[in-house]
Write an enzyme that holds these catalytic residues in place. Sequence first.
Site, mmCIF file in Angstrom:
data_model
loop_
_atom_site.group_PDB
_atom_site.id
_atom_site.type_symbol
_atom_site.label_atom_id
_atom_site.label_comp_id
_atom_site.label_asym_id
_atom_site.label_seq_id
_atom_site.Cartn_x
_atom_site.Cartn_y
_atom_site.Cartn_z
ATOM 1 N N SER A 148 50.844 41.575 39.597
ATOM 2 C CA SER A 148 50.119 42.153 38.470
ATOM 3 C C SER A 148 48.710 42.512 38.917
ATOM 4 O O SER A 148 48.157 41.889 39.828
ATOM 5 C CB SER A 148 50.030 41.144 37.320
ATOM 6 O OG SER A 148 49.118 41.574 36.318
ATOM 7 N N TYR A 171 48.504 33.076 33.831
ATOM 8 C CA TYR A 171 49.177 34.281 34.319
ATOM 9 C C TYR A 171 48.473 34.837 35.548
ATOM 10 O O TYR A 171 49.116 35.183 36.548
ATOM 11 C CB TYR A 171 49.211 35.335 33.203
ATOM 12 C CG TYR A 171 49.950 36.597 33.572
ATOM 13 C CD1 TYR A 171 51.339 36.654 33.516
ATOM 14 C CD2 TYR A 171 49.263 37.740 33.965
ATOM 15 C CE1 TYR A 171 52.023 37.812 33.843
ATOM 16 C CE2 TYR A 171 49.936 38.905 34.291
ATOM 17 C CZ TYR A 171 51.312 38.938 34.231
ATOM 18 O OH TYR A 171 51.984 40.084 34.569
#
Length: 269
Positions: A148, A171
């Site tokens: 990401s 995350y």
Amino acid sequence: MDFHIKKLFDLSEKIAIITGGAGWLGTAMTEALAQAGAKVVIFDSNESALQDVVQKFKDNGLSVDGINCDVMQDKSLRDSIDKIASDSGRLDILVNCAVDPAPAELDEVTFEHLGKAYRNSSSYAIASQQAVKHMRKTGAGSIINIGSMYGIVTSYPEAYEGLTAPNAITYSADKAAVIHMTRYMAIFWAKDNIKVNCISPGPFPNSKKKMYDENPKFSELLDRLRKKVPIGRIGQPWELKGAVVFLASDASSYITGQNIVVDGGWTVW
């Protein structure tokens, strides 16, 4: 090898596994691999979504099957990979895309949150380790981890303020681990002719998520995100299809340990 460009991108007769392949981004990448000729098997813990996606692709003439598998459990993950490799006689491509969220804001994060978050990158490592055992038998393979942009840069708190929870520290930490783990794997498995690369998507908010569907301010969030993107818009899942086929195919035969960022320019700022 036939070096014609169509042949380099051709995945015919290749066997591919994609974890989380019934999800928002996973579905597009599943379709891409199958459209390029691969026989794709989705691993997903959401059996209903899994069956719906598999049936849709089969109805469109694509070679896609599914296994209801909890990729966060060691034995379930290893046994499922072994089954596909055994039934197919080979394994050529692994895409690690599954994510089990463990959202927590910075001031509230706990050991438990972080431990759960790192189960995602742990599953990528275990799946890759198991897949390599089968890839070595055929002398080649491609592993693609999904990272990401938030594993590279931090988010803009003001983009989320007053609208929804910001990107979680859990995350970001997990995806940063995925990106560097990709480099580590690439070094050790290069001698086996197994390339390991990463794709890091940028802003691809899932408009189908209940949290967004029930949020009347979702459109404002999208407007704020667009302002952070040089291209001026958020990403659509199909825009990952080219990257995943490229890294899975012989077109990227001299590329390993790399992170392709598909973010509309977000990380360029």
